[in-house]
Design a protein around this motif. Structure first.
Motif, short mmCIF file in Angstrom:
data_model
loop_
_atom_site.label_atom_id
_atom_site.label_comp_id
_atom_site.label_asym_id
_atom_site.label_seq_id
_atom_site.Cartn_x
_atom_site.Cartn_y
_atom_site.Cartn_z
N ILE A 56 0.84 -1.20 0.00
CA ILE A 56 0.00 0.00 0.00
C ILE A 56 0.88 1.25 0.00
O ILE A 56 0.63 2.20 -0.74
CB ILE A 56 -0.96 0.01 1.21
CG1 ILE A 56 -1.84 -1.24 1.22
CG2 ILE A 56 -1.80 1.28 1.23
CD1 ILE A 56 -2.71 -1.43 -0.01
N LEU A 57 1.94 1.24 0.81
CA LEU A 57 2.85 2.38 0.86
C LEU A 57 3.73 2.46 -0.38
O LEU A 57 4.28 3.51 -0.69
CB LEU A 57 3.75 2.30 2.10
CG LEU A 57 3.06 2.41 3.45
CD1 LEU A 57 4.07 2.23 4.58
CD2 LEU A 57 2.34 3.75 3.59
N ASN A 58 3.88 1.34 -1.09
CA ASN A 58 4.77 1.27 -2.25
C ASN A 58 4.02 0.78 -3.48
O ASN A 58 4.37 -0.23 -4.06
CB ASN A 58 5.94 0.33 -1.93
CG ASN A 58 6.74 0.80 -0.75
OD1 ASN A 58 7.46 1.76 -0.83
ND2 ASN A 58 6.57 0.13 0.38
N ARG A 59 3.01 1.50 -3.85
CA ARG A 59 2.22 1.12 -5.02
C ARG A 59 3.07 1.24 -6.29
O ARG A 59 3.74 2.23 -6.49
CB ARG A 59 0.99 2.00 -5.16
CG ARG A 59 -0.03 1.76 -4.08
CD ARG A 59 -1.34 2.42 -4.47
NE ARG A 59 -2.32 2.26 -3.44
CZ ARG A 59 -3.15 1.23 -3.36
NH1 ARG A 59 -3.09 0.27 -4.24
NH2 ARG A 59 -4.04 1.15 -2.40
N SER A 60 3.00 0.21 -7.12
CA SER A 60 3.69 0.28 -8.40
C SER A 60 2.76 0.97 -9.40
O SER A 60 1.54 0.83 -9.33
CB SER A 60 4.08 -1.11 -8.90
OG SER A 60 2.92 -1.90 -9.09
N SER A 61 3.35 1.70 -10.32
CA SER A 61 2.52 2.36 -11.32
C SER A 61 2.25 1.39 -12.46
O SER A 61 3.13 0.66 -12.90
CB SER A 61 3.20 3.63 -11.83
OG SER A 61 4.44 3.29 -12.42
N LEU A 62 1.04 1.38 -12.91
CA LEU A 62 0.63 0.51 -14.01
C LEU A 62 0.52 1.33 -15.28
O LEU A 62 0.11 2.49 -15.25
CB LEU A 62 -0.72 -0.14 -13.70
CG LEU A 62 -0.77 -1.04 -12.47
CD1 LEU A 62 -2.20 -1.51 -12.23
CD2 LEU A 62 0.15 -2.23 -12.64
#
Length: 165
Positions: A56-62
């Motif tokens: 949640i703190l490190n969401r990857s960009s899609l």
């Protein structure tokens, strides 16, 4: 140190719990039964591994501009009836196991609790089929996956799908 202020921003995935070197994080059920991390600050060394592991703190960009989709249906009707993915998971898992790999997934325990387990044989795949729409007891599964991955490739490098043309 991980600190859940807004429960809507925590999936209860246990990644922080699993990565903590001092084991100062416990997963505690709230009034509705959902698990959230609680940190024993007296044991925390502020290494921030928990924060680094948090999806949640490190969401990857899609890349949302990709116009690509895959559709799959297993030709075996009995597999489809036991599956909630059209039998895709079962087919892919069979390939991984046949190649000497292992598969992880959600299973119902004898007490009807969802837990993540490791499987190494096709005969066990039925334990992972079907949807389970509740929070899973992940326990130590991330560390088990890490150990398996450290042991080398989990499947054959050959392509899973052969071209039809």
């Amino acid at each position: 140190m991980i600190n859940v202020i807004d429960k809507k921003k925590c999936a209860g995935c246990t990644a922080c719990y699993s990565v903590c070197p001092t084991k100062c994080i416990r997963m505690v059920a709230d009034e509705e039964g959902f698990l959230y991390p609680i940190v024993d600050e007296s044991k925390c060394v502020n290494c921030k591994l928990c924060e680094g592991a948090c999806p949640i703190l490190n969401r990857s960009s899609l890349n949302e501009d990709v116009d690509l989709a895959y559709a799959f249906i297993n030709k075996d009707e009995s597999v489809r009836k036991e599956s909630s993915s059209g039998g895709a998971f079962y087919a892919l898992a069979r390939i991984v196991i046949a190649s000497g790999g292992v598969v992880y997934g959600a299973s119902l325990s004898p007490k009807l609790q969802v837990e993540h387990i490791r499987i190494s044989s096709v005969e066990q795949l039925g334990r992972l089929q079907g949807s389970k729409y509740v929070q899973s007891a992940l326990g130590n599964i991330f560390n088990q996956v890490k150990e398996d991955l450290a042991g080398g490739p989990c499947y054959s490098p050959e392509p899973l799908v052969k071209s039809q043309g």
